[in-house]
Design a protein around this motif. Structure first.
Motif, PDB file in Angstrom:
ATOM      1  N   ASP A   1       1.021  13.652 -11.048  1.00  0.00           N
ATOM      2  CA  ASP A   1       0.832  12.947  -9.774  1.00  0.00           C
ATOM      3  C   ASP A   1      -0.537  12.273  -9.773  1.00  0.00           C
ATOM      4  O   ASP A   1      -0.670  11.104  -9.414  1.00  0.00           O
ATOM      5  N   GLY A   2      -1.555  13.022 -10.174  1.00  0.00           N
ATOM      6  CA  GLY A   2      -2.912  12.492 -10.201  1.00  0.00           C
ATOM      7  C   GLY A   2      -3.055  11.321 -11.144  1.00  0.00           C
ATOM      8  O   GLY A   2      -3.705  10.324 -10.829  1.00  0.00           O
ATOM      9  N   TYR A   3      -2.431  11.427 -12.313  1.00  0.00           N
ATOM     10  CA  TYR A   3      -2.494  10.330 -13.274  1.00  0.00           C
ATOM     11  C   TYR A   3      -1.889   9.062 -12.677  1.00  0.00           C
ATOM     12  O   TYR A   3      -2.463   7.972 -12.779  1.00  0.00           O
ATOM     13  N   ALA A   4      -0.721   9.202 -12.053  1.00  0.00           N
ATOM     14  CA  ALA A   4      -0.044   8.039 -11.475  1.00  0.00           C
ATOM     15  C   ALA A   4      -0.903   7.393 -10.388  1.00  0.00           C
ATOM     16  O   ALA A   4      -1.006   6.167 -10.326  1.00  0.00           O
ATOM     17  N   LEU A   5      -1.524   8.198  -9.541  1.00  0.00           N
ATOM     18  CA  LEU A   5      -2.399   7.652  -8.500  1.00  0.00           C
ATOM     19  C   LEU A   5      -3.588   6.922  -9.113  1.00  0.00           C
ATOM     20  O   LEU A   5      -3.916   5.796  -8.713  1.00  0.00           O
ATOM     21  N   GLY A   6      -4.236   7.551 -10.086  1.00  0.00           N
ATOM     22  CA  GLY A   6      -5.372   6.922 -10.752  1.00  0.00           C
ATOM     23  C   GLY A   6      -4.984   5.626 -11.450  1.00  0.00           C
ATOM     24  O   GLY A   6      -5.710   4.631 -11.398  1.00  0.00           O
ATOM     25  N   TYR A   7      -3.824   5.630 -12.089  1.00  0.00           N
ATOM     26  CA  TYR A   7      -3.339   4.440 -12.781  1.00  0.00           C
ATOM     27  C   TYR A   7      -3.058   3.318 -11.780  1.00  0.00           C
ATOM     28  O   TYR A   7      -3.434   2.165 -12.006  1.00  0.00           O
TER      29      TYR A   7
ATOM     30  N   ALA B   1       0.850  -1.190   0.000  1.00  0.00           N
ATOM     31  CA  ALA B   1       0.000   0.000   0.000  1.00  0.00           C
ATOM     32  C   ALA B   1       0.890   1.246   0.000  1.00  0.00           C
ATOM     33  O   ALA B   1       2.015   1.212   0.497  1.00  0.00           O
ATOM     34  N   LEU B   2       0.341   2.326  -0.556  1.00  0.00           N
ATOM     35  CA  LEU B   2       1.018   3.623  -0.552  1.00  0.00           C
ATOM     36  C   LEU B   2       0.118   4.608   0.182  1.00  0.00           C
ATOM     37  O   LEU B   2      -1.066   4.736  -0.144  1.00  0.00           O
ATOM     38  N   VAL B   3       0.684   5.284   1.163  1.00  0.00           N
ATOM     39  CA  VAL B   3      -0.059   6.233   1.986  1.00  0.00           C
ATOM     40  C   VAL B   3       0.587   7.602   1.813  1.00  0.00           C
ATOM     41  O   VAL B   3       1.814   7.718   1.875  1.00  0.00           O
ATOM     42  N   PHE B   4      -0.258   8.612   1.594  1.00  0.00           N
ATOM     43  CA  PHE B   4       0.252   9.954   1.329  1.00  0.00           C
ATOM     44  C   PHE B   4      -0.407  10.997   2.218  1.00  0.00           C
ATOM     45  O   PHE B   4      -1.600  10.917   2.504  1.00  0.00           O
ATOM     46  N   ASP B   5       0.384  12.004   2.576  1.00  0.00           N
ATOM     47  CA  ASP B   5      -0.119  13.260   3.104  1.00  0.00           C
ATOM     48  C   ASP B   5      -0.567  14.061   1.876  1.00  0.00           C
ATOM     49  O   ASP B   5      -0.303  13.665   0.734  1.00  0.00           O
ATOM     50  N   VAL B   6      -1.214  15.192   2.074  1.00  0.00           N
ATOM     51  CA  VAL B   6      -1.645  16.017   0.938  1.00  0.00           C
ATOM     52  C   VAL B   6      -0.825  17.298   0.831  1.00  0.00           C
ATOM     53  O   VAL B   6      -0.031  17.467  -0.083  1.00  0.00           O
ATOM     54  N   ASP B   7      -1.025  18.226   1.772  1.00  0.00           N
ATOM     55  CA  ASP B   7      -0.385  19.537   1.663  1.00  0.00           C
ATOM     56  C   ASP B   7       1.128  19.404   1.820  1.00  0.00           C
ATOM     57  O   ASP B   7       1.627  18.925   2.840  1.00  0.00           O
ATOM     58  N   GLY B   8       1.858  19.776   0.774  1.00  0.00           N
ATOM     59  CA  GLY B   8       3.309  19.650   0.755  1.00  0.00           C
ATOM     60  C   GLY B   8       3.785  18.365   0.113  1.00  0.00           C
ATOM     61  O   GLY B   8       4.980  18.188  -0.124  1.00  0.00           O
TER      62      GLY B   8
ATOM     63  N   VAL C   1       5.206   6.477  -7.053  1.00  0.00           N
ATOM     64  CA  VAL C   1       4.212   5.551  -7.611  1.00  0.00           C
ATOM     65  C   VAL C   1       4.792   4.854  -8.848  1.00  0.00           C
ATOM     66  O   VAL C   1       4.692   3.632  -8.983  1.00  0.00           O
ATOM     67  N   GLU C   2       5.403   5.621  -9.721  1.00  0.00           N
ATOM     68  CA  GLU C   2       5.979   5.033 -10.929  1.00  0.00           C
ATOM     69  C   GLU C   2       7.088   4.046 -10.581  1.00  0.00           C
ATOM     70  O   GLU C   2       7.174   2.959 -11.184  1.00  0.00           O
ATOM     71  N   GLN C   3       7.923   4.380  -9.604  1.00  0.00           N
ATOM     72  CA  GLN C   3       8.994   3.454  -9.211  1.00  0.00           C
ATOM     73  C   GLN C   3       8.430   2.129  -8.704  1.00  0.00           C
ATOM     74  O   GLN C   3       8.934   1.056  -9.047  1.00  0.00           O
ATOM     75  N   VAL C   4       7.400   2.202  -7.879  1.00  0.00           N
ATOM     76  CA  VAL C   4       6.787   0.977  -7.351  1.00  0.00           C
ATOM     77  C   VAL C   4       6.196   0.146  -8.490  1.00  0.00           C
ATOM     78  O   VAL C   4       6.439  -1.061  -8.588  1.00  0.00           O
ATOM     79  N   LEU C   5       5.422   0.778  -9.348  1.00  0.00           N
ATOM     80  CA  LEU C   5       4.795   0.037 -10.436  1.00  0.00           C
ATOM     81  C   LEU C   5       5.826  -0.521 -11.412  1.00  0.00           C
ATOM     82  O   LEU C   5       5.666  -1.633 -11.917  1.00  0.00           O
ATOM     83  N   ARG C   6       6.891   0.223 -11.667  1.00  0.00           N
ATOM     84  CA  ARG C   6       7.962  -0.305 -12.529  1.00  0.00           C
ATOM     85  C   ARG C   6       8.628  -1.519 -11.872  1.00  0.00           C
ATOM     86  O   ARG C   6       8.907  -2.523 -12.542  1.00  0.00           O
ATOM     87  N   ALA C   7       8.887  -1.428 -10.571  1.00  0.00           N
ATOM     88  CA  ALA C   7       9.541  -2.533  -9.853  1.00  0.00           C
ATOM     89  C   ALA C   7       8.698  -3.804  -9.897  1.00  0.00           C
ATOM     90  O   ALA C   7       9.237  -4.912  -9.845  1.00  0.00           O
ATOM     91  N   ARG C   8       7.392  -3.633 -10.026  1.00  0.00           N
ATOM     92  CA  ARG C   8       6.488  -4.784 -10.053  1.00  0.00           C
ATOM     93  C   ARG C   8       6.031  -5.141 -11.478  1.00  0.00           C
ATOM     94  O   ARG C   8       5.196  -6.013 -11.663  1.00  0.00           O
ATOM     95  N   GLY C   9       6.557  -4.432 -12.469  1.00  0.00           N
ATOM     96  CA  GLY C   9       6.213  -4.713 -13.861  1.00  0.00           C
ATOM     97  C   GLY C   9       4.841  -4.233 -14.268  1.00  0.00           C
ATOM     98  O   GLY C   9       4.278  -4.722 -15.249  1.00  0.00           O
ATOM     99  N   ASP C  10       4.283  -3.276 -13.525  1.00  0.00           N
ATOM    100  CA  ASP C  10       2.927  -2.809 -13.800  1.00  0.00           C
ATOM    101  C   ASP C  10       2.849  -1.437 -14.461  1.00  0.00           C
ATOM    102  O   ASP C  10       1.759  -0.998 -14.812  1.00  0.00           O
TER     103      ASP C  10
ATOM    104  N   GLY D   1      -4.991  -1.919  -9.319  1.00  0.00           N
ATOM    105  CA  GLY D   1      -5.302  -2.691  -8.126  1.00  0.00           C
ATOM    106  C   GLY D   1      -4.484  -2.364  -6.890  1.00  0.00           C
ATOM    107  O   GLY D   1      -4.569  -3.080  -5.891  1.00  0.00           O
ATOM    108  N   TYR D   2      -3.712  -1.307  -6.927  1.00  0.00           N
ATOM    109  CA  TYR D   2      -2.898  -0.930  -5.767  1.00  0.00           C
ATOM    110  C   TYR D   2      -3.748  -0.221  -4.721  1.00  0.00           C
ATOM    111  O   TYR D   2      -4.694   0.492  -5.050  1.00  0.00           O
ATOM    112  N   LYS D   3      -3.376  -0.405  -3.455  1.00  0.00           N
ATOM    113  CA  LYS D   3      -4.055   0.255  -2.343  1.00  0.00           C
ATOM    114  C   LYS D   3      -3.411   1.619  -2.114  1.00  0.00           C
ATOM    115  O   LYS D   3      -2.201   1.706  -1.891  1.00  0.00           O
ATOM    116  N   ILE D   4      -4.244   2.645  -2.181  1.00  0.00           N
ATOM    117  CA  ILE D   4      -3.805   4.024  -1.955  1.00  0.00           C
ATOM    118  C   ILE D   4      -4.633   4.577  -0.806  1.00  0.00           C
ATOM    119  O   ILE D   4      -5.862   4.448  -0.803  1.00  0.00           O
TER     120      ILE D   4
END
Length: 181
Positions: free
Chosen positions: A43-49, A13-20, A155-164, A54-57
């Protein structure tokens, strides 16, 4: 704790703060008590993708407002906690409810209220312009500032590491996210 690239390949799972983090930290109060924030489209595109793949955000933020909640819903994020002053309790509950191994959770924060959460997970990360204490606590510091690509970077690094990453050329839009639910 091993090699960073190997560890992010096990991300649950990836957990994010917002402001900053998702924004540059600037807010404009509106007369009705809401706030206007500027978000990075990549940033928004990567989160939506990631959600579509199927990733937990999860979002845990002290920020509040209808505009913020609308943005998160538009991205397809359904686990978000706004106006949160006890981030660590919320994070622990989220990890427990989802059955996650904290060592396989990424938390991206940028300031002092994020430190406790960053120490709770195995993969604490931050934007380039985070507070110095946060940078010291992070296993990875993005080359990008908050609101300027830091979220996309991790997000891109995680998805690349997993081939997604970029497995298909289907676009991700708010309407396509709603259709996939």
């Amino acid at each position: 704790m091993g090699n960073f690239k190997e560890d992010i390949a096990r991300t649950e799972a990836l957990v994010f703060d917002v402001d900053g983090v998702m924004t540059d930290g600037g807010i404009v109060p509106t007369p009705d008590g809401d706030f206007i924030r500027r978000y990075n489209a990549k940033d928004g595109y990567a989160l939506g993708y990631a959600i579509r793949m199927g990733y937990k955000i999860c979002i845990i933020t002290g920020g509040r407002g209808r505009t913020l909640e609308n943005r998160l819903r538009m991205l397809g994020i359904d686990r978000f906690y706004t106006d949160c002053m006890d981030k660590i309790t919320v994070l622990r509950n989220y990890i427990r409810e989802e059955g996650l191994d904290p060592q396989n959770v990424i938390y991206m924060g940028d300031d002092i209220p994020d430190l406790e959460c960053m120490r709770e997970v195995g993969i604490p990360v931050c934007p380039a312009d985070a507070a110095s204490e946060v940078i010291e606590a992070a296993r990875y510091v993005s080359e990008f500032d908050g609101g300027a690509g830091a979220v996309r970077d991790i997000v891109e690094q995680v998805l690349r590491a997993r081939g997604d990453w970029a497995r298909n050329s289907d676009g991700v839009t708010p309407s396509s996210l709603a259709a996939s639910r």
